[in-house]
Design a protein around this motif. Structure first.
Motif, PDB file in Angstrom:
ATOM      1  N   ALA A   1       2.497   1.707  -3.406  1.00  0.00           N
ATOM      2  CA  ALA A   1       1.548   2.078  -4.451  1.00  0.00           C
ATOM      3  C   ALA A   1       1.106   3.531  -4.311  1.00  0.00           C
ATOM      4  O   ALA A   1       1.078   4.276  -5.287  1.00  0.00           O
ATOM      5  N   LEU A   2       0.780   3.953  -3.104  1.00  0.00           N
ATOM      6  CA  LEU A   2       0.255   5.300  -2.908  1.00  0.00           C
ATOM      7  C   LEU A   2       1.326   6.378  -2.971  1.00  0.00           C
ATOM      8  O   LEU A   2       1.047   7.525  -3.316  1.00  0.00           O
TER       9      LEU A   2
ATOM     10  N   VAL B   1       0.844  -1.197   0.000  1.00  0.00           N
ATOM     11  CA  VAL B   1       0.000   0.000   0.000  1.00  0.00           C
ATOM     12  C   VAL B   1       0.874   1.241   0.000  1.00  0.00           C
ATOM     13  O   VAL B   1       0.646   2.189  -0.763  1.00  0.00           O
TER      14      VAL B   1
ATOM     15  N   ARG C   1      -5.470   1.531  -4.899  1.00  0.00           N
ATOM     16  CA  ARG C   1      -6.043   2.874  -5.010  1.00  0.00           C
ATOM     17  C   ARG C   1      -7.565   2.840  -4.859  1.00  0.00           C
ATOM     18  O   ARG C   1      -8.162   3.749  -4.268  1.00  0.00           O
ATOM     19  N   ARG C   2      -8.178   1.779  -5.372  1.00  0.00           N
ATOM     20  CA  ARG C   2      -9.633   1.654  -5.224  1.00  0.00           C
ATOM     21  C   ARG C   2     -10.003   1.457  -3.750  1.00  0.00           C
ATOM     22  O   ARG C   2     -10.943   2.080  -3.239  1.00  0.00           O
TER      23      ARG C   2
ATOM     24  N   ALA D   1      -8.226   2.383  -1.132  1.00  0.00           N
ATOM     25  CA  ALA D   1      -7.964   3.631  -0.414  1.00  0.00           C
ATOM     26  C   ALA D   1      -9.102   4.629  -0.629  1.00  0.00           C
ATOM     27  O   ALA D   1      -9.535   5.318   0.311  1.00  0.00           O
ATOM     28  N   ALA D   2      -9.597   4.697  -1.847  1.00  0.00           N
ATOM     29  CA  ALA D   2     -10.688   5.625  -2.140  1.00  0.00           C
ATOM     30  C   ALA D   2     -11.964   5.217  -1.417  1.00  0.00           C
ATOM     31  O   ALA D   2     -12.686   6.063  -0.864  1.00  0.00           O
TER      32      ALA D   2
ATOM     33  N   ASP E   1      -1.741  -2.059  -8.186  1.00  0.00           N
ATOM     34  CA  ASP E   1      -1.808  -0.617  -7.943  1.00  0.00           C
ATOM     35  C   ASP E   1      -3.249  -0.127  -8.003  1.00  0.00           C
ATOM     36  O   ASP E   1      -3.716   0.636  -7.137  1.00  0.00           O
ATOM     37  N   GLU E   2      -3.992  -0.588  -8.997  1.00  0.00           N
ATOM     38  CA  GLU E   2      -5.384  -0.174  -9.149  1.00  0.00           C
ATOM     39  C   GLU E   2      -6.226  -0.663  -7.968  1.00  0.00           C
ATOM     40  O   GLU E   2      -7.081   0.060  -7.446  1.00  0.00           O
TER      41      GLU E   2
ATOM     42  N   ARG F   1      -4.051  10.054   0.790  1.00  0.00           N
ATOM     43  CA  ARG F   1      -2.810   9.715   0.076  1.00  0.00           C
ATOM     44  C   ARG F   1      -1.622  10.410   0.747  1.00  0.00           C
ATOM     45  O   ARG F   1      -1.722  11.581   1.122  1.00  0.00           O
TER      46      ARG F   1
END
Length: 330
Positions: A24-25, A21, A40-41, A43-44, A36-37, A50
């Motif tokens: 990636a961030l 994590v 990020r998904r 985390a969102a 990575d996707e 971030r």
């Protein structure tokens, strides 16, 4: 209002390690596009903030070490400092062997660019606090899942030490061990203990619990360990110490007791620090400074966003035979 999401919450949702994590961030090293996707998904979805990257000119790396004045740590930190300084970073040394310092681990107020952990272990709660920094991490010795690591095979090094004693004819071999209650160094101590047991089993020898003496990591600890062995019913013919410092303390106590080394007792250390040569100590040599340099180089790659994967590097150890080992007395 609910609790603030943590990096571990994101990791659980994305099905990855917290270090992934962070990478990636922060964009500090390569992460597979699909991973990575997913990160990020997650985390969102959790509204996880971030990490904010700080200007390069203000960046500092913290080196977390247990005993900064002890040989291994001093050598490793020296290699770290030299490499990071050449890369334009400052090093802040934090002594995690001190209980008060452990209670004040780095947080976001320190403004760190990264961390290097030197042969130190952390509780899950402590590791979670460090992971929340969401900065690149590298490890010298020890382990941290998903983090670049440079070290040695401590278990194999211990096997080599005990095999040497067995090859000389020893069957009664004691282990002078690090303190098992020292959580910070537990991983190294356990690996060397297992190597000692592996070599005994390989030779068909049963370990004697009375000959496994755990007292600490330094010369006074080695002296205390030998005092305990001398008070027992039978003195073993050989000692394997988990550090050169312990071995040197053991040598002094044996010689002051009038016990010939290696005529009556052989002694092997671990490290091959400079003083080992002048004490004529047989030992297992490890490249401590190079471990620090290599780990720092990996951290620089991570900070530059060019680190490929999560390297796990073991540098070679070697047996250095000197004058403290010989065949057992007949």
């Amino acid at each position: 209002m609910g609790e603030k999401p943590t990096i571990r919450d994101v990791a659980r949702r994305a099905g990855v390690a917290p270090s992934t994590v962070s990478r990636a961030l922060s964009g500090t090293s390569y992460v597979a596009p699909e991973t990575d996707e997913r990160v990020r998904r997650a985390a969102a979805e959790l509204a996880y903030p971030r990490p904010v990257r700080r200007p390069r000119g203000a960046q500092t790396v913290a080196a977390l070490a247990r005993f900064p004045s002890a040989w291994f740590f001093a050598e490793a930190v020296g290699g770290i400092e030299r490499t990071l300084r050449a890369g334009g970073y400052h090093v802040l040394l934090h002594n995690v062997g001190d209980p008060a310092a452990r209670a004040a681990l780095p947080d976001e107020r320190w403004g760190l660019a990264g961390l290097i952990v030197v042969a130190s272990s952390f509780t899950p709660a402590e590791q979670a606090r460090l992971e929340e920094l969401a900065v690149p991490v590298a490890v010298v010795g020890g382990s941290w899942a998903g983090v670049p690591r440079v070290g040695i095979d401590d278990r194999a090094g211990a096997v080599a030490a005990v095999r040497h004693l067995v090859a000389l004819g020893h069957r009664e071999i004691a282990l002078l061990a690090f303190d098992p209650d020292d959580f910070v160094g537990r991983a190294t101590a356990e690996a060397r203990r297992l190597g000692y047991l592996d070599a005994l089993a390989e030779a068909g020898l049963e370990p004697n619990p009375d000959w496994v003496v755990a007292t600490g990591h330094d010369a006074p600890a080695g002296a205390r360990a030998v005092d305990r062995l001398l008070s027992g019913p039978r003195l073993p013919t050989a000692l394997f110490a988990m550090s050169d410092e312990m071995a040197l303390g053991a040598l002094r106590t044996l010689r002051r007791a009038g016990i010939d080394v290696p005529g009556r007792v052989s002694v092997v250390g671990f490290d091959d620090q400079a003083v080992a040569e002048y004490a004529d100590l047989t030992t297992i040599a490890q490249p401590a400074r190079e471990q620090g340099e290599r780990a720092a180089a990996l951290l620089l790659e991570s900070l530059a966003g060019v680190l490929d994967g999560v390297p796990d590097v073991d540098l070679p150890t070697r047996l250095v035979v000197r004058g403290t080992t010989g065949p057992p007395a007949v």
